[in-house]
Design a protein around this motif. Structure first.
Motif, PDB file in Angstrom:
ATOM      1  N   GLN A  43       0.817  -1.205   0.000  1.00 25.28           N
ATOM      2  CA  GLN A  43       0.000   0.000   0.000  1.00 25.28           C
ATOM      3  C   GLN A  43       0.856   1.262   0.000  1.00 25.28           C
ATOM      4  O   GLN A  43       2.072   1.214   0.190  1.00 25.28           O
ATOM      5  CB  GLN A  43      -0.913   0.016   1.238  1.00 25.28           C
ATOM      6  CG  GLN A  43      -0.148   0.107   2.552  1.00 25.28           C
ATOM      7  CD  GLN A  43      -1.059   0.266   3.753  1.00 25.28           C
ATOM      8  OE1 GLN A  43      -2.260   0.507   3.611  1.00 25.28           O
ATOM      9  NE2 GLN A  43      -0.505   0.155   4.947  1.00 25.28           N
ATOM     10  N   VAL A  44       0.176   2.408  -0.213  1.00 22.24           N
ATOM     11  CA  VAL A  44       0.796   3.725  -0.137  1.00 22.24           C
ATOM     12  C   VAL A  44      -0.019   4.554   0.847  1.00 22.24           C
ATOM     13  O   VAL A  44      -1.251   4.558   0.789  1.00 22.24           O
ATOM     14  CB  VAL A  44       0.812   4.427  -1.513  1.00 22.24           C
ATOM     15  CG1 VAL A  44       1.405   5.824  -1.390  1.00 22.24           C
ATOM     16  CG2 VAL A  44       1.596   3.612  -2.519  1.00 22.24           C
ATOM     17  N   THR A  45       0.661   5.239   1.771  1.00 23.79           N
ATOM     18  CA  THR A  45      -0.042   6.046   2.772  1.00 23.79           C
ATOM     19  C   THR A  45       0.532   7.452   2.845  1.00 23.79           C
ATOM     20  O   THR A  45       1.655   7.712   2.422  1.00 23.79           O
ATOM     21  CB  THR A  45       0.037   5.399   4.170  1.00 23.79           C
ATOM     22  OG1 THR A  45       1.414   5.284   4.557  1.00 23.79           O
ATOM     23  CG2 THR A  45      -0.615   4.032   4.173  1.00 23.79           C
TER      24      THR A  45
ATOM     25  N   VAL B 264      -3.620   8.389   6.064  1.00 22.52           N
ATOM     26  CA  VAL B 264      -4.633   8.200   5.027  1.00 22.52           C
ATOM     27  C   VAL B 264      -4.081   7.229   3.985  1.00 22.52           C
ATOM     28  O   VAL B 264      -2.937   7.355   3.551  1.00 22.52           O
ATOM     29  CB  VAL B 264      -5.003   9.537   4.348  1.00 22.52           C
ATOM     30  CG1 VAL B 264      -5.976   9.305   3.196  1.00 22.52           C
ATOM     31  CG2 VAL B 264      -5.597  10.494   5.362  1.00 22.52           C
ATOM     32  N   SER B 265      -4.893   6.263   3.584  1.00 18.32           N
ATOM     33  CA  SER B 265      -4.484   5.326   2.543  1.00 18.32           C
ATOM     34  C   SER B 265      -4.648   5.963   1.171  1.00 18.32           C
ATOM     35  O   SER B 265      -5.720   6.459   0.827  1.00 18.32           O
ATOM     36  CB  SER B 265      -5.327   4.039   2.614  1.00 18.32           C
ATOM     37  OG  SER B 265      -5.078   3.215   1.493  1.00 18.32           O
ATOM     38  N   LEU B 266      -3.555   5.967   0.403  1.00 22.45           N
ATOM     39  CA  LEU B 266      -3.607   6.516  -0.956  1.00 22.45           C
ATOM     40  C   LEU B 266      -3.821   5.419  -1.996  1.00 22.45           C
ATOM     41  O   LEU B 266      -3.912   5.704  -3.184  1.00 22.45           O
ATOM     42  CB  LEU B 266      -2.304   7.261  -1.272  1.00 22.45           C
ATOM     43  CG  LEU B 266      -1.921   8.396  -0.317  1.00 22.45           C
ATOM     44  CD1 LEU B 266      -0.703   9.128  -0.847  1.00 22.45           C
ATOM     45  CD2 LEU B 266      -3.071   9.355  -0.102  1.00 22.45           C
ATOM     46  N   GLY B 267      -3.878   4.174  -1.547  1.00 18.68           N
ATOM     47  CA  GLY B 267      -4.126   3.082  -2.476  1.00 18.68           C
ATOM     48  C   GLY B 267      -3.459   1.794  -2.038  1.00 18.68           C
ATOM     49  O   GLY B 267      -2.452   1.804  -1.337  1.00 18.68           O
ATOM     50  N   LYS B 268      -4.046   0.696  -2.466  1.00 17.47           N
ATOM     51  CA  LYS B 268      -3.486  -0.629  -2.215  1.00 17.47           C
ATOM     52  C   LYS B 268      -2.956  -1.201  -3.526  1.00 17.47           C
ATOM     53  O   LYS B 268      -3.411  -0.819  -4.608  1.00 17.47           O
ATOM     54  CB  LYS B 268      -4.548  -1.546  -1.610  1.00 17.47           C
ATOM     55  CG  LYS B 268      -5.056  -1.070  -0.244  1.00 17.47           C
ATOM     56  CD  LYS B 268      -6.136  -1.983   0.292  1.00 17.47           C
ATOM     57  CE  LYS B 268      -6.615  -1.513   1.658  1.00 17.47           C
ATOM     58  NZ  LYS B 268      -7.188  -0.159   1.631  1.00 17.47           N
ATOM     59  N   TRP B 269      -2.010  -2.109  -3.406  1.00 20.10           N
ATOM     60  CA  TRP B 269      -1.355  -2.674  -4.589  1.00 20.10           C
ATOM     61  C   TRP B 269      -2.387  -3.158  -5.598  1.00 20.10           C
ATOM     62  O   TRP B 269      -3.307  -3.923  -5.270  1.00 20.10           O
ATOM     63  CB  TRP B 269      -0.441  -3.816  -4.180  1.00 20.10           C
ATOM     64  CG  TRP B 269      -0.003  -4.681  -5.326  1.00 20.10           C
ATOM     65  CD1 TRP B 269      -0.347  -5.974  -5.565  1.00 20.10           C
ATOM     66  CD2 TRP B 269       0.854  -4.303  -6.424  1.00 20.10           C
ATOM     67  NE1 TRP B 269       0.237  -6.432  -6.727  1.00 20.10           N
ATOM     68  CE2 TRP B 269       0.989  -5.425  -7.266  1.00 20.10           C
ATOM     69  CE3 TRP B 269       1.520  -3.129  -6.760  1.00 20.10           C
ATOM     70  CZ2 TRP B 269       1.752  -5.400  -8.426  1.00 20.10           C
ATOM     71  CZ3 TRP B 269       2.281  -3.104  -7.918  1.00 20.10           C
ATOM     72  CH2 TRP B 269       2.397  -4.227  -8.736  1.00 20.10           C
ATOM     73  N   GLY B 270      -2.197  -2.695  -6.837  1.00 22.01           N
ATOM     74  CA  GLY B 270      -3.119  -3.080  -7.896  1.00 22.01           C
ATOM     75  C   GLY B 270      -2.463  -3.932  -8.966  1.00 22.01           C
ATOM     76  O   GLY B 270      -2.721  -5.124  -9.074  1.00 22.01           O
TER      77      GLY B 270
END
Length: 425
Positions: A333-335, A344-350
């Protein structure tokens, strides 16, 4: 004459295309992006972009005529274009040589990481096989403990039935009735009330819900309290039958009876021992299966053709930009965290989202926390060649859409070495 005019027109077209302008150092290309106007690099003048490379030196520093850095192709100009060929060439050679050194070192480090990735991949595969074997052994042990617990419970039940059928049966039943009544009579006033039933008794099909007042009154035979005699002939049968309601904690009701009979005490101790052992094996089995599931998920990720990106798993990289600290955990993930500590979560591995020639040049992290203007936050991570692995920059070009530059040796590509230095430099 027409031929010369045609050549001049073509040359002018080529010159105003920033992608084809020659004589520009790599670090200066950003100044020659085609637009309506051109700012001389020394800041002295702004001219129309069509005057760039028109064979007439407009800028004092000659930056509008980069194709011939010694000004030999310029005419009738009031400006004295400086001969910058040597300086430009020297800077460009130094820049390109530095890039080549970085690339060479990066490729060497990449090879080491590839070798480490292959070894790590093999270790993970071996670990998975070991865990699967442990799970199979625990499965056998689990079935054995379930059988043993079932037998212990059955022996305890048989011992209870034998006591009930023998001379002590009536005493056992009376003691059990008395013990159960006392466990329900919380204030020890010799009667069971609606409140006490609601506190101690639960529905079989819905243990989490408390009895309603009407349900408690119905169990008390329509009244609001019940003595031990009425309990023995009414509610006792309902509770021991176990079809609709049960006592939330029945251990206290049987403890006194168990303590009185050595056979029942031994059977109860054996049943509890087997129950404890079964619970331990079940917990171990569940833990191993969770580890197997997590390891399979990790091994299912695409870590590159040679597993070169495997070392990034379980690693995190931070970068502080103004009041925010960004953390990139590859394949996770990116926070974003502010100075107050709010994360805040900016996204999870896609997925990988690079070009067809190099799909491993870009990562996408999706489905972060919701953005105030709608949609979810997301981050696009571009991988660039470098001798260190680090998060280099973070930008937010549009609301809640982040782009990051992530430098690592495994992003280095041998094809880059095909680029040479312009002969004119």
């Amino acid at each position: 004459m027409r031929f010369h005019l045609f050549i001049a027109a073509v040359s002018w077209f080529v010159c105003v295309d920033s992608r084809k302008i020659r004589g520009i150092s790599s670090s200066y290309k950003r100044f020659y992006r085609e637009r309506k106007s051109f700012l001389c690099i020394d800041g002295s003048k702004i001219i129309p972009f069509e005057q760039v490379n028109d064979d007439y030196c407009d800028c004092e520093d000659g930056s509008d005529e980069p194709d011939c850095c010694d000004a030999s192709d310029e005419y009738n100009s009031h400006a004295r274009c400086q001969n910058t060929c040597w300086n430009l060439g020297q800077r460009e050679r130094a820049y390109v040589e530095g890039q080549m050194r970085t690339l060479d070192e990066g490729l060497q480090l990449k090879q080491q990481l590839i070798e480490e990735g292959v070894l790590l991949w093999r270790e993970k595969q071996a670990q998975l096989r070991e865990l699967q074997q442990v799970a199979e052994d625990l499965q056998i042990k689990l079935e054995d403990h379930r059988r043993r617990k079932h037998e212990a419970d059955r022996r305890k039940e048989q011992t209870l039935k034998a006591l009930e059928a023998g001379d002590g049966g009536l005493r056992l039943q009376n003691n059990t009735v008395s013990s159960m009544f006392q466990s329900l009579d919380s204030n020890k006033d010799g009667s069971i009330t609606v409140d006490e039933l609601q506190d101690k008794v639960a529905l079989i099909h819905d243990e989490e819900r408390s009895l309603s007042e009407d349900e408690a009154v119905a169990l008390l035979g329509g009244g609001h309290q019940m003595d031990v005699t009425k309990f023995q002939h009414t509610l006792w049968d309902i509770l021991t039958n176990g079809d609709s309601v049960k006592i939330k904690d029945t251990h206290g009701a049987l403890d006194s009876v168990v303590d009185e009979d050595p056979h029942l005490k031994a059977a109860d101790r054996a049943a509890k021992w087997e129950a404890t052992n079964l619970k331990k094996v079940e917990e171990a089995y569940d833990t191993v299966n969770m580890e197997i599931s997590d390891l399979r998920k990790k091994l299912a990720i695409d870590y590159g053709t040679d597993w070169e990106f495997l070392f990034l798993n379980s690693q995190c990289y931070k970068l502080k930009v103004y009041e925010y600290t960004y953390t990139l955990c590859p394949f996770n993930q990116v926070t974003q965290e502010n100075t107050a500590g709010t994360e805040v979560s900016l996204g999870k591995w896609g997925m990988w989202a690079g070009t067809p020639k190099n799909q491993y040049s870009q990562m996408v992290y999706e489905n972060g926390e919701p953005c105030w203007q709608g949609g979810s936050r997301s981050a696009t991570v571009t991988l660039t060649c470098g001798t260190e692995t680090a998060l280099r920059s973070v930008k937010e070009p549009s609301k809640c859409q982040y782009i990051m530059d992530f430098q690592t040796p495994v992003a280095c590509q041998p094809v880059l070495k095909q680029r040479g230095i312009h002969s004119e430099l």
